[in-house]
Design a protein around this motif. Structure first.
Motif, PDB file in Angstrom:
ATOM      1  N   ARG A   1       0.808  -1.215   0.000  1.00 12.41           N
ATOM      2  CA  ARG A   1       0.000   0.000   0.000  1.00 12.41           C
ATOM      3  C   ARG A   1       0.845   1.270   0.000  1.00 12.41           C
ATOM      4  NH1 ARG A   1      -4.739  -1.560   4.344  1.00 12.41           N
ATOM      5  NH2 ARG A   1      -5.914  -2.976   2.991  1.00 12.41           N
ATOM      6  N   ILE A   2       2.151   1.118   0.010  1.00 13.38           N
ATOM      7  CA  ILE A   2       3.030   2.278  -0.107  1.00 13.38           C
ATOM      8  C   ILE A   2       3.050   2.717  -1.567  1.00 13.38           C
ATOM      9  CG2 ILE A   2       5.410   3.107   0.090  1.00 13.38           C
ATOM     10  CD1 ILE A   2       5.788   1.229   2.445  1.00 13.38           C
ATOM     11  N   ARG A   3       2.762   3.965  -1.811  1.00 12.15           N
ATOM     12  CA  ARG A   3       2.703   4.477  -3.181  1.00 12.15           C
ATOM     13  C   ARG A   3       3.987   5.204  -3.589  1.00 12.15           C
ATOM     14  NH1 ARG A   3      -0.327   1.130  -3.044  1.00 12.15           N
ATOM     15  NH2 ARG A   3      -2.610   1.196  -3.187  1.00 12.15           N
ATOM     16  N   ALA A   4       4.708   5.752  -2.606  1.00 10.93           N
ATOM     17  CA  ALA A   4       5.979   6.422  -2.879  1.00 10.93           C
ATOM     18  C   ALA A   4       6.814   6.360  -1.610  1.00 10.93           C
ATOM     19  CB  ALA A   4       5.761   7.871  -3.319  1.00 10.93           C
ATOM     20  N   LEU A   5       8.134   6.360  -1.801  1.00 14.20           N
ATOM     21  CA  LEU A   5       9.042   6.240  -0.657  1.00 14.20           C
ATOM     22  C   LEU A   5      10.318   7.014  -0.958  1.00 14.20           C
ATOM     23  CD1 LEU A   5       9.932   3.026   1.318  1.00 14.20           C
ATOM     24  CD2 LEU A   5      11.739   4.385   0.291  1.00 14.20           C
ATOM     25  N   LYS A   6      10.789   7.767   0.046  1.00 18.21           N
ATOM     26  CA  LYS A   6      12.018   8.533  -0.113  1.00 18.21           C
ATOM     27  C   LYS A   6      12.850   8.449   1.162  1.00 18.21           C
ATOM     28  CE  LYS A   6      13.821  13.202  -0.926  1.00 18.21           C
ATOM     29  NZ  LYS A   6      13.470  14.633  -1.125  1.00 18.21           N
ATOM     30  N   PRO A   7      14.069   7.885   1.083  1.00 16.79           N
ATOM     31  CA  PRO A   7      14.958   7.892   2.256  1.00 16.79           C
ATOM     32  C   PRO A   7      15.354   9.324   2.594  1.00 16.79           C
ATOM     33  CG  PRO A   7      15.675   6.279   0.628  1.00 16.79           C
ATOM     34  CD  PRO A   7      14.644   7.137  -0.046  1.00 16.79           C
ATOM     35  N   LEU A   8      15.321   9.660   3.867  1.00 14.08           N
ATOM     36  CA  LEU A   8      15.683  10.992   4.319  1.00 14.08           C
ATOM     37  C   LEU A   8      17.125  11.012   4.822  1.00 14.08           C
ATOM     38  CD1 LEU A   8      12.432  11.936   6.287  1.00 14.08           C
ATOM     39  CD2 LEU A   8      13.009  12.439   3.897  1.00 14.08           C
ATOM     40  N   ALA A   9      17.713  12.185   4.847  1.00 12.98           N
ATOM     41  CA  ALA A   9      19.086  12.314   5.343  1.00 12.98           C
ATOM     42  C   ALA A   9      19.145  12.121   6.854  1.00 12.98           C
ATOM     43  CB  ALA A   9      19.646  13.681   4.962  1.00 12.98           C
ATOM     44  N   GLU A  10      18.006  12.276   7.506  1.00 14.96           N
ATOM     45  CA  GLU A  10      17.962  12.222   8.969  1.00 14.96           C
ATOM     46  C   GLU A  10      17.995  10.779   9.468  1.00 14.96           C
ATOM     47  OE1 GLU A  10      15.123  13.878  12.620  1.00 14.96           O
ATOM     48  OE2 GLU A  10      14.565  14.171  10.516  1.00 14.96           O
ATOM     49  N   LEU A  11      18.882  10.497  10.412  1.00 13.11           N
ATOM     50  CA  LEU A  11      18.952   9.197  11.064  1.00 13.11           C
ATOM     51  C   LEU A  11      18.219   9.260  12.401  1.00 13.11           C
ATOM     52  CD1 LEU A  11      22.700   8.273  10.409  1.00 13.11           C
ATOM     53  CD2 LEU A  11      20.697   7.752   8.988  1.00 13.11           C
ATOM     54  N   PHE A  12      17.924   8.105  12.963  1.00  8.60           N
ATOM     55  CA  PHE A  12      17.288   8.091  14.274  1.00  8.60           C
ATOM     56  C   PHE A  12      18.029   7.144  15.209  1.00  8.60           C
ATOM     57  CE2 PHE A  12      15.133   4.743  11.861  1.00  8.60           C
ATOM     58  CZ  PHE A  12      15.084   3.678  12.748  1.00  8.60           C
ATOM     59  N   VAL A  13      17.961   7.424  16.470  1.00 13.61           N
ATOM     60  CA  VAL A  13      18.528   6.562  17.500  1.00 13.61           C
ATOM     61  C   VAL A  13      17.374   5.972  18.302  1.00 13.61           C
ATOM     62  CG1 VAL A  13      20.678   7.874  17.658  1.00 13.61           C
ATOM     63  CG2 VAL A  13      18.743   8.481  19.129  1.00 13.61           C
ATOM     64  N   GLU A  14      17.637   4.861  18.960  1.00 12.78           N
ATOM     65  CA  GLU A  14      16.592   4.241  19.760  1.00 12.78           C
ATOM     66  C   GLU A  14      16.225   5.146  20.931  1.00 12.78           C
ATOM     67  OE1 GLU A  14      17.082   0.283  21.014  1.00 12.78           O
ATOM     68  OE2 GLU A  14      17.098  -0.560  18.994  1.00 12.78           O
ATOM     69  N   GLU A  15      14.947   5.430  21.039  1.00 13.41           N
ATOM     70  CA  GLU A  15      14.433   6.226  22.146  1.00 13.41           C
ATOM     71  C   GLU A  15      13.441   5.387  22.934  1.00 13.41           C
ATOM     72  OE1 GLU A  15      12.975  10.149  21.177  1.00 13.41           O
ATOM     73  OE2 GLU A  15      14.087  10.138  19.286  1.00 13.41           O
ATOM     74  N   GLN A  16      13.408   5.622  24.241  1.00 13.60           N
ATOM     75  CA  GLN A  16      12.483   4.877  25.066  1.00 13.60           C
ATOM     76  C   GLN A  16      11.051   5.098  24.593  1.00 13.60           C
ATOM     77  OE1 GLN A  16      12.819   5.698  29.230  1.00 13.60           O
ATOM     78  NE2 GLN A  16      11.330   4.133  29.829  1.00 13.60           N
ATOM     79  N   GLY A  17      10.342   4.000  24.408  1.00 15.73           N
ATOM     80  CA  GLY A  17       8.967   4.064  23.944  1.00 15.73           C
ATOM     81  C   GLY A  17       8.801   4.017  22.445  1.00 15.73           C
ATOM     82  N   LYS A  18       9.915   4.054  21.682  1.00 18.35           N
ATOM     83  CA  LYS A  18       9.818   4.083  20.225  1.00 18.35           C
ATOM     84  C   LYS A  18      10.623   2.962  19.551  1.00 18.35           C
ATOM     85  CE  LYS A  18       9.233   9.134  20.123  1.00 18.35           C
ATOM     86  NZ  LYS A  18       9.737  10.409  19.550  1.00 18.35           N
ATOM     87  N   SER A  19      11.142   2.037  20.328  1.00 18.84           N
ATOM     88  CA  SER A  19      11.999   0.986  19.777  1.00 18.84           C
ATOM     89  C   SER A  19      11.190  -0.260  19.443  1.00 18.84           C
ATOM     90  CB  SER A  19      13.101   0.621  20.776  1.00 18.84           C
ATOM     91  OG  SER A  19      12.542  -0.037  21.897  1.00 18.84           O
ATOM     92  N   LEU A  20      11.810  -1.185  18.721  1.00 16.33           N
ATOM     93  CA  LEU A  20      11.155  -2.455  18.399  1.00 16.33           C
ATOM     94  C   LEU A  20      10.843  -3.234  19.669  1.00 16.33           C
ATOM     95  CD1 LEU A  20      10.173  -4.474  16.280  1.00 16.33           C
ATOM     96  CD2 LEU A  20      12.510  -5.357  16.141  1.00 16.33           C
ATOM     97  N   ALA A  21      11.756  -3.190  20.642  1.00 14.21           N
ATOM     98  CA  ALA A  21      11.516  -3.880  21.915  1.00 14.21           C
ATOM     99  C   ALA A  21      10.275  -3.316  22.610  1.00 14.21           C
ATOM    100  CB  ALA A  21      12.737  -3.754  22.819  1.00 14.21           C
ATOM    101  N   ASP A  22      10.094  -2.002  22.522  1.00 10.47           N
ATOM    102  CA  ASP A  22       8.905  -1.385  23.115  1.00 10.47           C
ATOM    103  C   ASP A  22       7.638  -1.848  22.398  1.00 10.47           C
ATOM    104  OD1 ASP A  22      10.266   0.206  25.073  1.00 10.47           O
ATOM    105  OD2 ASP A  22      10.844   1.593  23.475  1.00 10.47           O
TER     106      ASP A  22
END
Length: 225
Positions: free
Chosen positions: A197-218
Motif C-alpha cells: 500500500r506504499i505508493r511512494a518512498l524517499k529515504p531521508l538524510a535524517e537518522l534516528f537513534v533508539e528512544e524509550q517508547g519508540k523501539s522495536l523492543a517497546d
C-alpha cells in the motif's frame, strides 16, 4: 506442540508411503482423532499430496519430497517474488503450482505473530497486489539497518493517501503480504504498514537513534497480554 510443528511431524510420518489410521496418528501426536481429521484437511487444502479419508486412513502420494529448509527473510522475499512472477505471468499449470507452493509455505510459517496471516490469504490478496510493494523492500531493509528515516506516501484500506515520516523497525511476512513495523511520526505511535500500500518512498538524510517508547523492543512489549 504448535499446530505447525504437528503438521510437519505428520508429513514426516506420512512420507513413508504407507497407509496410516487416524487413530494411530492421534496417539503418536497426543491429540484427538478429530484434531487429526482437521490436520489432514489443512494439509490437503494446502496442496500437500495426502490421499485418504476419515475412517479409512491417510497416505502420502508425492513422488518427490524435500528436506526441511531454514530460510532467512531475504530468501523468503526472493521466493515470494518468484512465486508472484509465476503466479501472474506463467501458464495455467505453473500458476496453479505457484498457488499450492505458497499454501505449503503458509502452512509451516510460525504462528506466534501479532496478527492473523490467514485473514490475508491468496483469494483476498493475489500475488499481483503483494508484488506492488516489492520495489520498496530493498530501501526499507537498508533503512532498518542504517536507522534512517523514510518519507512515505501510504494508502489506507479505502485508498485515501497520507504523507508520513516513519522510523522502520522490521519487516514481516504474513502469507503473500509483507509489512513493515515502524514508529510513525504523523500518528506519534507504532504502526504496521502493508508494503503493497506504499505508493511512494524517499529515504531521508535524517537518522534516528533508539528512544524509550519508540523501539522495536517497546513495540513487542506493548503487544504482550
Amino acid at each position: 506442540m504448535r499446530r505447525t510443528d504437528r503438521l510437519f511431524d505428520l508429513i514426516l510420518v506420512l512420507r513413508d508411503g504407507r497407509l496410516h489410521r487416524a487413530e494411530d496418528l492421534a496417539e503418536s501426536q497426543g491429540v484427538s482423532v478429530r484434531t487429526i481429521y482437521r490436520d489432514m484437511d489443512i494439509l490437503q487444502q494446502s496442496g500437500v499430496p495426502v490421499a485418504g479419508e476419515r475412517g479409512l486412513g491417510y497416505i502420502m502420494t508425492a513422488p518427490i519430497t524435500l528436506p526441511p529448509l531454514n530460510l532467512t527473510l531475504t530468501e523468503l522475499e526472493a521466493l515470494h517474488l518468484g512465486m508472484a512472477v509465476v503466479g501472474e505471468a506463467a501458464d495455467e499449470e505453473l500458476q496453479d503450482a505457484a498457488r499450492t507452493l505458497s499454501a505449503k509455505i503458509d502452512a509451516v510459517l510460525p504462528e506466534d505473530r501479532s496478527a492473523t496471516p490467514s485473514s490475508w490469504g491468496f483469494a483476498i490478496y493475489p500475488f499481483a497486489d503483494a508484488a506492488g510493494g516489492f520495489r520498496f523492500m530493498p530501501a526499507i531493509r537498508k533503512s532498518i539497518r542504517a536507522h534512517q528515516k523514510l518519507r512515505v506516501t501510504y494508502a489506507n484500506v479505502t485508498g485515501e493517501l497520507s504523507e508520513r515520516t516513519i522510523r522502520p523497525l522490521q519487516m514481516e511476512y504474513w502469507g503473500r503480504v509483507w509489512t513493515t513495523t515502524c514508529w510513525c511520526e504523523l500518528r506519534a505511535n507504532f504502526r504496521v504498514l502493508r508494503i503493497d500500500r506504499i505508493r511512494a518512498l524517499k529515504p531521508l538524510a535524517e537518522l534516528f537513534v533508539e528512544e524509550q517508547g519508540k523501539s522495536l523492543a517497546d513495540y513487542v512489549q506493548s503487544k504482550k497480554p
